[in-house]
Motif scaffolding. Sequence first.
Motif, PDB file in Angstrom:
ATOM      1  N   LYS A 125      -6.498 -53.122  55.448  1.00 32.88           N
ATOM      2  CA  LYS A 125      -7.827 -52.744  55.923  1.00 32.88           C
ATOM      3  C   LYS A 125      -7.776 -51.667  56.922  1.00 32.88           C
ATOM      4  N   THR A 126      -6.496 -50.668  57.001  1.00 39.00           N
ATOM      5  CA  THR A 126      -6.510 -49.519  57.455  1.00 39.00           C
ATOM      6  C   THR A 126      -7.133 -48.414  56.720  1.00 39.00           C
ATOM      7  N   LEU A 127      -8.241 -47.726  57.288  1.00 38.01           N
ATOM      8  CA  LEU A 127      -8.925 -46.800  56.321  1.00 38.01           C
ATOM      9  C   LEU A 127      -9.142 -45.693  57.075  1.00 38.01           C
ATOM     10  N   TYR A 128      -8.885 -45.245  58.424  1.00 31.15           N
ATOM     11  CA  TYR A 128      -8.852 -44.323  59.098  1.00 31.15           C
ATOM     12  C   TYR A 128      -7.479 -44.026  59.723  1.00 31.15           C
ATOM     13  N   PRO A 129      -7.132 -42.687  59.604  1.00 30.35           N
ATOM     14  CA  PRO A 129      -7.851 -41.545  58.856  1.00 30.35           C
ATOM     15  C   PRO A 129      -7.822 -41.937  57.487  1.00 30.35           C
ATOM     16  N   PRO A 130      -8.937 -41.155  56.702  1.00 30.90           N
ATOM     17  CA  PRO A 130      -8.903 -41.484  55.163  1.00 30.90           C
ATOM     18  C   PRO A 130      -7.868 -41.030  54.514  1.00 30.90           C
ATOM     19  N   LEU A 131      -7.787 -41.512  53.261  1.00 28.43           N
ATOM     20  CA  LEU A 131      -6.435 -41.096  52.454  1.00 28.43           C
ATOM     21  C   LEU A 131      -6.717 -39.818  51.704  1.00 28.43           C
ATOM     22  N   LYS A 132      -6.050 -39.210  51.448  1.00 27.04           N
ATOM     23  CA  LYS A 132      -6.056 -37.940  50.675  1.00 27.04           C
ATOM     24  C   LYS A 132      -7.068 -37.917  49.647  1.00 27.04           C
ATOM     25  N   HIS A 133      -7.918 -36.945  49.416  1.00 26.91           N
ATOM     26  CA  HIS A 133      -9.015 -37.049  48.425  1.00 26.91           C
ATOM     27  C   HIS A 133      -8.273 -36.761  47.063  1.00 26.91           C
ATOM     28  N   THR A 134      -8.841 -37.451  45.978  1.00 24.40           N
ATOM     29  CA  THR A 134      -8.710 -36.855  44.749  1.00 24.40           C
ATOM     30  C   THR A 134      -8.682 -35.646  44.470  1.00 24.40           C
ATOM     31  N   ILE A 135      -9.593 -34.934  44.893  1.00 25.95           N
ATOM     32  CA  ILE A 135      -9.494 -33.382  44.843  1.00 25.95           C
ATOM     33  C   ILE A 135      -8.503 -32.678  45.394  1.00 25.95           C
ATOM     34  N   GLU A 136      -7.802 -33.123  46.426  1.00 27.01           N
ATOM     35  CA  GLU A 136      -6.753 -32.665  47.080  1.00 27.01           C
ATOM     36  C   GLU A 136      -5.677 -32.853  46.274  1.00 27.01           C
ATOM     37  N   ARG A 137      -5.355 -34.059  45.603  1.00 26.91           N
ATOM     38  CA  ARG A 137      -4.266 -34.491  44.903  1.00 26.91           C
ATOM     39  C   ARG A 137      -4.280 -33.674  43.562  1.00 26.91           C
ATOM     40  N   TYR A 138      -5.424 -33.375  43.036  1.00 30.25           N
ATOM     41  CA  TYR A 138      -5.428 -32.360  41.969  1.00 30.25           C
ATOM     42  C   TYR A 138      -5.120 -30.840  42.591  1.00 30.25           C
ATOM     43  N   GLN A 139      -5.542 -30.387  43.378  1.00 32.39           N
ATOM     44  CA  GLN A 139      -4.716 -29.187  44.166  1.00 32.39           C
ATOM     45  C   GLN A 139      -3.331 -29.153  44.254  1.00 32.39           C
ATOM     46  N   ASP A 140      -2.874 -30.590  44.631  1.00 28.74           N
ATOM     47  CA  ASP A 140      -1.396 -30.689  44.953  1.00 28.74           C
ATOM     48  C   ASP A 140      -0.504 -30.204  43.616  1.00 28.74           C
ATOM     49  N   VAL A 141      -1.188 -30.675  42.358  1.00 26.72           N
ATOM     50  CA  VAL A 141      -0.473 -30.341  41.037  1.00 26.72           C
ATOM     51  C   VAL A 141      -0.341 -29.001  40.806  1.00 26.72           C
ATOM     52  N   PHE A 142      -1.503 -28.088  41.123  1.00 31.95           N
ATOM     53  CA  PHE A 142      -1.280 -26.613  40.656  1.00 31.95           C
ATOM     54  C   PHE A 142      -0.482 -25.752  42.039  1.00 31.95           C
ATOM     55  N   ASP A 143      -0.603 -26.545  43.209  1.00 31.33           N
ATOM     56  CA  ASP A 143       0.538 -25.991  44.133  1.00 31.33           C
ATOM     57  C   ASP A 143       1.837 -26.117  43.491  1.00 31.33           C
ATOM     58  N   LYS A 144       2.220 -27.186  43.106  1.00 29.45           N
ATOM     59  CA  LYS A 144       3.712 -27.438  42.443  1.00 29.45           C
ATOM     60  C   LYS A 144       3.784 -26.539  41.425  1.00 29.45           C
ATOM     61  N   LEU A 145       3.028 -26.482  40.520  1.00 25.00           N
ATOM     62  CA  LEU A 145       3.052 -25.427  39.537  1.00 25.00           C
ATOM     63  C   LEU A 145       3.123 -23.936  39.747  1.00 25.00           C
ATOM     64  N   GLY A 146       2.999 -23.643  41.007  1.00 25.52           N
ATOM     65  CA  GLY A 146       2.745 -22.159  41.549  1.00 25.52           C
ATOM     66  C   GLY A 146       1.493 -21.639  41.385  1.00 25.52           C
ATOM     67  N   PHE A 147       0.338 -22.330  41.478  1.00 29.70           N
ATOM     68  CA  PHE A 147      -0.840 -21.825  41.324  1.00 29.70           C
ATOM     69  C   PHE A 147      -1.728 -22.311  42.554  1.00 29.70           C
ATOM     70  N   PRO A 148      -1.187 -22.081  43.818  1.00 28.89           N
ATOM     71  CA  PRO A 148      -2.078 -22.423  44.971  1.00 28.89           C
ATOM     72  C   PRO A 148      -3.239 -21.569  44.985  1.00 28.89           C
ATOM     73  N   ALA A 149      -4.374 -22.274  45.533  1.00 25.79           N
ATOM     74  CA  ALA A 149      -5.609 -21.593  45.735  1.00 25.79           C
ATOM     75  C   ALA A 149      -6.585 -22.262  46.311  1.00 25.79           C
ATOM     76  N   PRO A 150      -7.605 -21.492  47.385  1.00 23.74           N
ATOM     77  CA  PRO A 150      -8.468 -22.033  48.235  1.00 23.74           C
ATOM     78  C   PRO A 150      -9.561 -22.550  47.411  1.00 23.74           C
ATOM     79  N   MET A 151     -10.352 -23.470  47.983  1.00 22.60           N
ATOM     80  CA  MET A 151     -11.420 -23.947  47.291  1.00 22.60           C
ATOM     81  C   MET A 151     -12.701 -23.006  47.554  1.00 22.60           C
ATOM     82  N   VAL A 152     -13.203 -22.598  46.431  1.00 23.38           N
ATOM     83  CA  VAL A 152     -14.197 -21.400  46.417  1.00 23.38           C
ATOM     84  C   VAL A 152     -15.417 -21.973  45.651  1.00 23.38           C
ATOM     85  N   PHE A 153     -15.308 -23.177  45.101  1.00 19.78           N
ATOM     86  CA  PHE A 153     -16.484 -23.623  44.198  1.00 19.78           C
ATOM     87  C   PHE A 153     -17.611 -24.174  45.033  1.00 19.78           C
TER      88      PHE A 153
END
Length: 345
Positions: A125-153
């Motif tokens: 029941k340790t909830l703070y700080p919050p865990l990494k968001h799913t959207i950040e986990r998606y971004q991590d995949v592109f970072d690993k592939l060599g496509f880092p990008a700021p969130m502009v949506f």
Amino acid sequence: MAKVLVIRLSSFGDVAMLVPVIFSVASKYPQDRFSVMTRKAFSPLFENLGFNINVIPLDLGKKHKGISGYFKVTEKILSQGYTHIADEHDVLRSKGIRYSMKIFGRKTAHINKGREEKQAAIDNKTLYPPLKHTIERYQDVFDKLGFPAPMVFNNLFDFVPRNFSALKSITSEKKGRWIGIAPFSKHKGKIYPLEKMEKVVEALSKEENTTLFLFGSGKEEQKVLSLWGQKYPNIINPIGKLNLSRELLLISYLDVMLSMDSANMHLASLVQVPVVSVWGATHPSLGFYGFRQDPKNAIQIDLDCRPCSVFGDLPCQRVDYACLNRISETSIVEQIHKVLEKKTE
């Protein structure tokens, strides 16, 4: 030019959370091409995002079902000349495609879902700080592939004009406040008791200058929503009358959406509509909160037993679902009023 295959097949809410990421990445790398493999029903989420984004729709119920369907898809993918594979799902089907492409020398990366972290958060029941968001986990995949990008949506309707005439079969021009009500989710642990939700609907439907729109799918949900629409005033029930594109259009005109921890929270987030969300067995800190939604609009109560599940799919050990039953109807109505008041400031 890189050709990137992005895989995320389900669930609806998780697929919706991929939209801001794929748009932001594709915007930074206009010279490259990005193909999103997902279920056919979810394709409209990606169809108008940009010239260098296309969709590979899968019919997992028929054409692409089972082992034979998997081999059809893999054979097609191997012939398309993809240089990179972003596996944002990491399930058996996506792993098979990923491994096949890796054998042929393609660069691959896959999502780290943080299963151990999430289980530890539930156990302790340790909830703070919050865990990494799913959207950040998606971004991590592109970072690993060599496509880092700021969130502009920001909003799906930044790319296509809103055409209100497409909604004239269910409603006239907008007058007053429009409130969306999405009372369902896949699992019982995420559904506010319907008898209590009906009281929320009743209270809001009687308010002056207010129209309620009910959201759901399937026959059983239709029965409930139809009954509410017959019993209370100022309610429009568009279920079964809109495809996904038109449903997103309708949601974009709402002043607020009331939702569970479900796909409708994420759809509203894609069109910058504030969401008042109700949380029971699950918790916003586990990484599935709506994109850029205000944390203050998450309605929940503290209990020693919650959260008890990442997805809300486990039976209640207390049996009484106190995490949902103890949330008062008044607290939900009051939070909706706060959001509406803030919009008029």
